[in-house]
Design a protein around this motif. Structure first.
Motif, PDB file in Angstrom:
ATOM      1  N   VAL A 118      14.318  29.418   7.242  1.00 43.26           N
ATOM      2  CA  VAL A 118      15.316  28.441   6.776  1.00 43.26           C
ATOM      3  C   VAL A 118      14.651  27.271   6.069  1.00 43.26           C
ATOM      4  O   VAL A 118      15.074  26.862   4.975  1.00 43.26           O
ATOM      5  CB  VAL A 118      16.208  27.969   7.944  1.00 43.26           C
ATOM      6  CG1 VAL A 118      17.148  26.866   7.475  1.00 43.26           C
ATOM      7  CG2 VAL A 118      17.011  29.143   8.500  1.00 43.26           C
ATOM      8  N   HIS A 119      13.598  26.706   6.654  1.00 40.97           N
ATOM      9  CA  HIS A 119      12.917  25.607   5.966  1.00 40.97           C
ATOM     10  C   HIS A 119      12.212  26.095   4.711  1.00 40.97           C
ATOM     11  O   HIS A 119      12.055  25.335   3.746  1.00 40.97           O
ATOM     12  CB  HIS A 119      11.935  24.918   6.908  1.00 40.97           C
ATOM     13  CG  HIS A 119      12.587  23.975   7.861  1.00 40.97           C
ATOM     14  ND1 HIS A 119      13.692  23.215   7.528  1.00 40.97           N
ATOM     15  CD2 HIS A 119      12.286  23.642   9.153  1.00 40.97           C
ATOM     16  CE1 HIS A 119      14.040  22.473   8.566  1.00 40.97           C
ATOM     17  NE2 HIS A 119      13.207  22.722   9.561  1.00 40.97           N
ATOM     18  N   GLY A 120      11.790  27.357   4.715  1.00 43.32           N
ATOM     19  CA  GLY A 120      11.242  27.917   3.482  1.00 43.32           C
ATOM     20  C   GLY A 120      12.271  27.877   2.360  1.00 43.32           C
ATOM     21  O   GLY A 120      11.962  27.505   1.223  1.00 43.32           O
ATOM     22  N   GLU A 121      13.520  28.223   2.684  1.00 36.99           N
ATOM     23  CA  GLU A 121      14.596  28.164   1.692  1.00 36.99           C
ATOM     24  C   GLU A 121      15.023  26.732   1.389  1.00 36.99           C
ATOM     25  O   GLU A 121      15.441  26.427   0.267  1.00 36.99           O
ATOM     26  CB  GLU A 121      15.796  28.981   2.168  1.00 36.99           C
ATOM     27  CG  GLU A 121      15.567  30.476   2.114  1.00 36.99           C
ATOM     28  CD  GLU A 121      15.308  30.965   0.705  1.00 36.99           C
ATOM     29  OE1 GLU A 121      16.253  31.007  -0.108  1.00 36.99           O
ATOM     30  OE2 GLU A 121      14.136  31.284   0.395  1.00 36.99           O
ATOM     31  N   ASP A 122      14.927  25.840   2.378  1.00 38.95           N
ATOM     32  CA  ASP A 122      15.213  24.419   2.122  1.00 38.95           C
ATOM     33  C   ASP A 122      14.339  23.901   0.984  1.00 38.95           C
ATOM     34  O   ASP A 122      14.764  23.045   0.193  1.00 38.95           O
ATOM     35  CB  ASP A 122      14.925  23.581   3.372  1.00 38.95           C
ATOM     36  CG  ASP A 122      15.957  23.775   4.469  1.00 38.95           C
ATOM     37  OD1 ASP A 122      17.088  24.196   4.159  1.00 38.95           O
ATOM     38  OD2 ASP A 122      15.626  23.496   5.640  1.00 38.95           O
ATOM     39  N   ILE A 123      13.126  24.427   0.920  1.00 34.18           N
ATOM     40  CA  ILE A 123      12.183  24.028  -0.124  1.00 34.18           C
ATOM     41  C   ILE A 123      12.367  24.865  -1.386  1.00 34.18           C
ATOM     42  O   ILE A 123      12.446  24.323  -2.499  1.00 34.18           O
ATOM     43  CB  ILE A 123      10.736  24.179   0.398  1.00 34.18           C
ATOM     44  CG1 ILE A 123      10.444  23.104   1.462  1.00 34.18           C
ATOM     45  CG2 ILE A 123       9.719  24.103  -0.741  1.00 34.18           C
ATOM     46  CD1 ILE A 123       9.106  23.271   2.158  1.00 34.18           C
ATOM     47  N   ARG A 124      12.449  26.175  -1.238  1.00 33.10           N
ATOM     48  CA  ARG A 124      12.425  27.064  -2.398  1.00 33.10           C
ATOM     49  C   ARG A 124      13.687  26.976  -3.255  1.00 33.10           C
ATOM     50  O   ARG A 124      13.606  26.985  -4.489  1.00 33.10           O
ATOM     51  CB  ARG A 124      12.228  28.511  -1.942  1.00 33.10           C
ATOM     52  CG  ARG A 124      10.825  28.814  -1.431  1.00 33.10           C
ATOM     53  CD  ARG A 124      10.683  30.296  -1.120  1.00 33.10           C
ATOM     54  NE  ARG A 124       9.299  30.637  -0.763  1.00 33.10           N
ATOM     55  CZ  ARG A 124       8.872  30.827   0.477  1.00 33.10           C
ATOM     56  NH1 ARG A 124       9.731  30.718   1.499  1.00 33.10           N
ATOM     57  NH2 ARG A 124       7.611  31.129   0.711  1.00 33.10           N
ATOM     58  N   GLY A 192      23.865  26.121   8.817  1.00 32.22           N
ATOM     59  CA  GLY A 192      24.414  24.882   8.291  1.00 32.22           C
ATOM     60  C   GLY A 192      23.916  24.505   6.917  1.00 32.22           C
ATOM     61  O   GLY A 192      23.983  23.333   6.525  1.00 32.22           O
ATOM     62  N   ARG A 193      23.441  25.485   6.158  1.00 29.77           N
ATOM     63  CA  ARG A 193      22.953  25.211   4.812  1.00 29.77           C
ATOM     64  C   ARG A 193      23.992  25.636   3.778  1.00 29.77           C
ATOM     65  O   ARG A 193      24.709  26.624   3.972  1.00 29.77           O
ATOM     66  CB  ARG A 193      21.653  25.956   4.542  1.00 29.77           C
ATOM     67  CG  ARG A 193      20.484  25.623   5.455  1.00 29.77           C
ATOM     68  CD  ARG A 193      20.242  24.137   5.583  1.00 29.77           C
ATOM     69  NE  ARG A 193      18.929  23.820   6.116  1.00 29.77           N
ATOM     70  CZ  ARG A 193      18.659  23.620   7.404  1.00 29.77           C
ATOM     71  NH1 ARG A 193      19.623  23.752   8.312  1.00 29.77           N
ATOM     72  NH2 ARG A 193      17.439  23.288   7.794  1.00 29.77           N
ATOM     73  N   PRO A 194      24.061  24.923   2.649  1.00 31.01           N
ATOM     74  CA  PRO A 194      25.004  25.322   1.596  1.00 31.01           C
ATOM     75  C   PRO A 194      24.555  26.610   0.921  1.00 31.01           C
ATOM     76  O   PRO A 194      23.359  26.818   0.697  1.00 31.01           O
ATOM     77  CB  PRO A 194      24.950  24.137   0.619  1.00 31.01           C
ATOM     78  CG  PRO A 194      23.592  23.531   0.834  1.00 31.01           C
ATOM     79  CD  PRO A 194      23.292  23.712   2.291  1.00 31.01           C
ATOM     80  N   VAL A 195      25.501  27.468   0.625  1.00 30.01           N
ATOM     81  CA  VAL A 195      25.225  28.688  -0.135  1.00 30.01           C
ATOM     82  C   VAL A 195      26.223  28.766  -1.275  1.00 30.01           C
ATOM     83  O   VAL A 195      27.296  28.162  -1.231  1.00 30.01           O
ATOM     84  CB  VAL A 195      25.315  29.955   0.745  1.00 30.01           C
ATOM     85  CG1 VAL A 195      24.231  29.944   1.811  1.00 30.01           C
ATOM     86  CG2 VAL A 195      26.688  30.077   1.397  1.00 30.01           C
ATOM     87  N   ARG A 196      25.883  29.511  -2.307  1.00 35.69           N
ATOM     88  CA  ARG A 196      26.782  29.645  -3.442  1.00 35.69           C
ATOM     89  C   ARG A 196      28.042  30.413  -3.037  1.00 35.69           C
ATOM     90  O   ARG A 196      27.999  31.271  -2.151  1.00 35.69           O
ATOM     91  CB  ARG A 196      26.091  30.376  -4.595  1.00 35.69           C
ATOM     92  CG  ARG A 196      24.843  29.704  -5.123  1.00 35.69           C
ATOM     93  CD  ARG A 196      24.344  30.410  -6.393  1.00 35.69           C
ATOM     94  NE  ARG A 196      24.262  31.853  -6.206  1.00 35.69           N
ATOM     95  CZ  ARG A 196      23.194  32.488  -5.738  1.00 35.69           C
ATOM     96  NH1 ARG A 196      22.106  31.814  -5.377  1.00 35.69           N
ATOM     97  NH2 ARG A 196      23.195  33.810  -5.619  1.00 35.69           N
TER      98      ARG A 196
END
Length: 220
Positions: A118-124, A192-196
């Protein structure tokens, strides 16, 4: 699905750290200040947080919570300030130095997989970087988040009356109106992260988006 064994968690985490280091080695200086998917944190801040949690021990976690007066968000912010280097290169070098550590906060081992992906995607995602994750790691992270309360960083309440079905694998969870998407998109939403909009489909997708929007709005 069977839970990922404890013995396989750390190798997967170490591989994710290695991959993130490789993705960030040639990042332009100005990109480090780009907002991440974590509200209020830049890309640089998220990497500092990953250094902090990799260096955290059980005793260190408790001491940090005492200093933060048992405010988890304040403790995280303290850790970011402590481990955010004077330059992105310094923070990246610190992350490189903790790549193979097996310490962390006192929490189930699966949380290390959740953090790595998840934090990898928070950055990427804000940087437009795409990674093909190990399906086993993402499945295990999603399984953990789906059964864990929002209060503990999961998304169980978001899924009340809904079922999840990954369209790129065999992951299934819950019963009720179905929400379909890639395993990674489902993991991000449940975390809890936004997705398209085009990443989720099915009769329950609108309900999950609404709950996610309410949670994200409430975090601001």
């Amino acid at each position: 699905m069977a839970p990922r064994s404890s013995s396989s968690v750390w190798p997967a985490v170490h591989e994710e750290r290695r991959a993130l280091i490789a993705d960030l080695e040639d990042l332009p200086e100005d990109a480090w200040q780009r907002p991440s998917l974590c509200p209020g944190w830049s890309v640089h801040d998220v990497l500092a947080h990953l250094v902090d949690t990799a260096r955290t021990t059980r005793l260190g976690f408790l001491r940090g919570m005492v200093r933060a007066r048992f405010d988890f968000d304040r403790s995280n912010a303290d850790g970011v300030r402590k481990h955010r280097g004077s330059s992105p290169a310094e923070t990246l070098e610190a992350f490189r130095s903790v790549q193979h550590r097996t310490s962390g906060p006192p929490a189930p081992r699966a949380t290390r997989l959740v953090e790595a992906v998840v934090h990898g995607e928070d950055i990427r995602r804000p940087l437009g970087i795409v990674r093909s994750y190990s399906p086993g790691a993402v499945d295990a992270a999603l399984a953990y988040q789906a059964k864990t309360s929002v209060k503990l960083g999961g998304g169980r309440e978001l899924l009340d009356g809904l079922s999840l079905a990954a369209d790129d694998g065999g992951f299934r969870h819950g019963s009720g109106d179905e929400v379909r998407g890639s395993t990674l998109a489902l993991l991000l939403a449940v975390s809890g992260r936004p997705v398209r909009d085009d990443e989720l489909s099915g009769p329950g997708a609108g309900t999950l988006r609404g709950r996610l929007s309410a949670q994200l709005f409430g975090n601001h």
